[in-house]
Enzyme design. Structure first.
Site, PDB file in Angstrom:
ATOM      1  N   THR A   1     -52.483  -6.724 -36.530  1.00 40.59           N
ATOM      2  CA  THR A   1     -53.926  -6.531 -36.579  1.00 40.59           C
ATOM      3  C   THR A   1     -54.150  -5.105 -37.093  1.00 40.59           C
ATOM      4  O   THR A   1     -53.203  -4.315 -37.182  1.00 40.59           O
ATOM      5  CB  THR A   1     -54.583  -6.686 -35.194  1.00 40.59           C
ATOM      6  OG1 THR A   1     -53.871  -5.872 -34.261  1.00 40.59           O
ATOM      7  CG2 THR A   1     -54.568  -8.132 -34.726  1.00 40.59           C
TER       8      THR A   1
ATOM      9  N   GLU B   1     -63.037 -16.478 -52.729  1.00 38.61           N
ATOM     10  CA  GLU B   1     -61.857 -17.312 -52.426  1.00 38.61           C
ATOM     11  C   GLU B   1     -60.818 -17.145 -53.526  1.00 38.61           C
ATOM     12  O   GLU B   1     -61.140 -17.167 -54.714  1.00 38.61           O
ATOM     13  CB  GLU B   1     -62.274 -18.769 -52.278  1.00 38.61           C
ATOM     14  CG  GLU B   1     -62.979 -19.000 -50.954  1.00 38.61           C
ATOM     15  CD  GLU B   1     -63.491 -20.413 -50.757  1.00 38.61           C
ATOM     16  OE1 GLU B   1     -63.096 -21.304 -51.521  1.00 38.61           O
ATOM     17  OE2 GLU B   1     -64.289 -20.609 -49.837  1.00 38.61           O
TER      18      GLU B   1
ATOM     19  N   LYS C   1     -56.022  -1.843 -33.665  1.00 41.74           N
ATOM     20  CA  LYS C   1     -55.477  -1.311 -32.402  1.00 41.74           C
ATOM     21  C   LYS C   1     -55.018   0.137 -32.648  1.00 41.74           C
ATOM     22  O   LYS C   1     -55.852   0.967 -32.989  1.00 41.74           O
ATOM     23  CB  LYS C   1     -54.376  -2.232 -31.890  1.00 41.74           C
ATOM     24  CG  LYS C   1     -54.899  -3.648 -31.563  1.00 41.74           C
ATOM     25  CD  LYS C   1     -53.866  -4.505 -30.896  1.00 41.74           C
ATOM     26  CE  LYS C   1     -54.430  -5.859 -30.472  1.00 41.74           C
ATOM     27  NZ  LYS C   1     -54.206  -6.911 -31.472  1.00 41.74           N
TER      28      LYS C   1
ATOM     29  N   TYR D   1     -68.619 -13.716 -52.037  1.00 40.63           N
ATOM     30  CA  TYR D   1     -67.579 -14.735 -51.835  1.00 40.63           C
ATOM     31  C   TYR D   1     -66.438 -14.525 -52.812  1.00 40.63           C
ATOM     32  O   TYR D   1     -66.677 -14.292 -53.995  1.00 40.63           O
ATOM     33  CB  TYR D   1     -68.151 -16.148 -52.035  1.00 40.63           C
ATOM     34  CG  TYR D   1     -68.179 -16.905 -50.730  1.00 40.63           C
ATOM     35  CD1 TYR D   1     -66.986 -17.231 -50.097  1.00 40.63           C
ATOM     36  CD2 TYR D   1     -69.376 -17.260 -50.128  1.00 40.63           C
ATOM     37  CE1 TYR D   1     -66.994 -17.898 -48.881  1.00 40.63           C
ATOM     38  CE2 TYR D   1     -69.395 -17.923 -48.917  1.00 40.63           C
ATOM     39  CZ  TYR D   1     -68.193 -18.243 -48.293  1.00 40.63           C
ATOM     40  OH  TYR D   1     -68.193 -18.880 -47.098  1.00 40.63           O
TER      41      TYR D   1
ATOM     42  N   ASP E   1     -44.274  -9.021 -34.955  1.00 42.66           N
ATOM     43  CA  ASP E   1     -45.724  -8.901 -34.774  1.00 42.66           C
ATOM     44  C   ASP E   1     -45.973  -7.513 -34.191  1.00 42.66           C
ATOM     45  O   ASP E   1     -45.765  -7.270 -32.998  1.00 42.66           O
ATOM     46  CB  ASP E   1     -46.207 -10.002 -33.821  1.00 42.66           C
ATOM     47  CG  ASP E   1     -47.686  -9.877 -33.481  1.00 42.66           C
ATOM     48  OD1 ASP E   1     -48.306  -8.836 -33.806  1.00 42.66           O
ATOM     49  OD2 ASP E   1     -48.225 -10.817 -32.861  1.00 42.66           O
TER      50      ASP E   1
ATOM     51  N   ARG F   1     -61.669  -4.666 -37.226  1.00 41.46           N
ATOM     52  CA  ARG F   1     -61.017  -5.873 -36.706  1.00 41.46           C
ATOM     53  C   ARG F   1     -60.577  -6.719 -37.884  1.00 41.46           C
ATOM     54  O   ARG F   1     -61.408  -7.197 -38.655  1.00 41.46           O
ATOM     55  CB  ARG F   1     -61.975  -6.679 -35.834  1.00 41.46           C
ATOM     56  CG  ARG F   1     -62.522  -5.917 -34.665  1.00 41.46           C
ATOM     57  CD  ARG F   1     -63.145  -6.846 -33.670  1.00 41.46           C
ATOM     58  NE  ARG F   1     -62.121  -7.453 -32.862  1.00 41.46           N
ATOM     59  CZ  ARG F   1     -61.638  -6.909 -31.747  1.00 41.46           C
ATOM     60  NH1 ARG F   1     -62.080  -5.758 -31.311  1.00 41.46           N
ATOM     61  NH2 ARG F   1     -60.703  -7.524 -31.058  1.00 41.46           N
TER      62      ARG F   1
HETATM   63  N1  DSN Z   1     -55.901  -9.500 -27.166  1.00 41.62           N
HETATM   64  C1  DSN Z   1     -55.014  -8.470 -27.649  1.00 41.62           C
HETATM   65  C2  DSN Z   1     -54.659  -7.506 -26.579  1.00 41.62           C
HETATM   66  O1  DSN Z   1     -55.541  -7.087 -25.869  1.00 41.62           O
HETATM   67  O2  DSN Z   1     -53.509  -7.139 -26.433  1.00 41.62           O
HETATM   68  C3  DSN Z   1     -53.827  -9.029 -28.289  1.00 41.62           C
HETATM   69  O3  DSN Z   1     -54.219  -9.838 -29.351  1.00 41.62           O
END
Ligand code: DSN
Length: 419
Positions: free
Chosen positions: A223, A53, A226, A51, A197, A232
């Site tokens: 994120t 925080e 991707k 932990y 974003d 993730r």
């Molecule tokens: N859910 C994602 C996507 O597949 O594009 C975006 O957050």
């Protein structure tokens, strides 16, 4: 996974089955990828036991001698790679990262201006069913009906009329380059914050095949799983002047303890993303998406905006005999995994829309190139033309399965005893 096999054979078996599925199918969901074995190892490490925080050097728990170093190093790598002044690497994923930005910079009722979800935006850019469309006043720009592209003059007009507090540039189903400079100028003209974003295109930006928003944006969220090919998770990057607000919004505003195993795995992914091999991968992602688009165009398909500049292709099936959902399900049965997706101005509902969304990151990570995109496009056409011909789908599935074994999937090694 010997210990897991002994302790919980049921979960073990399901993970093995998923591994085989990921190995033996062509994965075209543009937001998915294969992260490396090194990323998986960091993500599955003992850091999950801790932990923490707070932030490095100012925590609410003792025992942070290693965790602080891991988080500081990961944040440093993010700043170096993207050219950011400050990086918060704690957000659990993209939606909390975006919400943290709004919590940091807006008051409830302020307007968020983002690309409409059915036109390729994201839920957290102020869509009705998202908390971001309930707490804040949504203002939506759309793509042009003919070109399928964002018209920056219309974005400017809308911004001048609606006076949003923040303008969001970012998309989940927009196959063209985003003009971050134009967004930045418009935001300045109306005295709004500019949030980029870059979740879908972070890897392309790092790889130098999509312009970066960093020179123009007040805040950038992404994120990490991707095109960036990490675990993730998510990050918020911003100017120094906004760092305290952003950090307070992430913790304690929205989250408790950071997921330290994820932080470490993000650090590893950022290190990998700084290599020449990653640049080659990013370049190939774009080349492959164009090759897949060309193959589908050659076979008579309609693509939103007529093609792609990035990692994704949005196929408009309006003139085919299938809906997006029927096509996506038939493709999955044939070993090709994509998702059904709305197309701009879609007359159909989101749960059974007119399009499918394809992406090249995962197949590129397996070393596939232009020739392979041609083969995938031909299989797709065969399936979409005969979505109810189960024998044909089974034949394609068998071909795909066999073929996929020629392209090792990073991080996946399926043991012999898998079902
Ligand atoms: N859910 C994602 C996507 O597949 O594009 C975006 O957050």
């Amino acid at each position: 996974m010997n210990e897991l096999k002994r302790t919980d054979p049921e979960i073990y078996r399901l993970i093995l089955d998923e591994s085989r599925y990921q190995l033996e199918s062509v994965r075209l969901i543009p937001s998915e990828n294969y992260c490396s074995k090194a990323v998986l190892e960091a993500n599955g490490s003992v850091l999950t036991n801790k932990y923490s925080e707070g932030y490095p050097g100012r925590r609410y728990y003792e025992g942070q001698r290693y965790i602080d170093q891991i988080e500081a190093l990961t944040a440093q790598r993010a700043c170096a790679l993207f050219g950011a002044e400050h990086a918060n690497v704690q957000p659990y994923s993209g939606s909390p990262a975006n919400l943290a930005v709004y919590v940091a910079l807006l008051k409830p009722g302020d307007a968020i201006m983002g690309l409409a979800l059915p036109h390729g935006g994201h839920l957290t850019h102020g869509w009705d069913v998202s908390i971001t469309g309930m707490l804040y006043r949504p203002v939506r720009y759309t793509v042009d009906r003919e070109s399928g592209r964002i018209d920056y003059n219309l974005v400017r007009e809308l911004a001048k009329r609606e006076k949003p507090r923040i303008i969001v540039a970012g998309a989940t189903a927009y196959p063209r380059e985003l003009d971050f400079k134009a967004f930045g100028e418009i935001a300045k003209e109306v005295d709004a914050y500019f949030l980029a974003d870059i979740a879908h295109i972070a890897g392309l930006i790092v790889g130098g095949v999509h312009p970066s928003p960093l020179p123009f944006a007040d805040v950038v969220t992404t994120t990490t799983h991707k095109t960036l090919r990490g675990p993730r998770g998510a990050m918020v990057m911003c100017r120094k002047a906004l760092a305290d607000q952003v950090d307070r919004a992430v913790f304690p505003g929205l989250q408790g303890g950071p997921h330290n195993h994820t932080t470490a795995a993000i650090g590893v992914a950022l290190k990998e993303a700084g290599t020449p091999a990653f640049k080659d991968y990013a370049r190939q992602v774009v080349v492959n998406a164009k090759a897949l688009a060309d193959k589908l165009l050659e076979r008579g398909y309609t693509l939103v905006s007529g093609g792609t500049d990035n990692h994704l292709v949005l196929v408009d099936l309006t003139h085919k005999k299938v809906t997006g959902k029927q096509a996506a399900k038939a493709l999955d049965r044939a070993g090709i995994v994509c998702n059904y997706n709305t197309i701009p101005y879609d007359p159909r509902k989101p749960f059974n829309p007119s399009g499918i969304r394809l992406g090249s990151p995962a197949v590129t990570s397996r070393g596939m190139g232009v020739a392979e995109m041609g083969r995938i496009g031909a299989w797709m056409d065969e399936v979409i033309t005969h979505p109810d011909d189960e024998a044909r789908l089974a034949k394609v599935a068998a071909e795909v399965r066999e073929w996929c074994h020629g392209f090792p999937a990073p991080g996946i090694l399926v043991e012999d005893e898998a079902s």
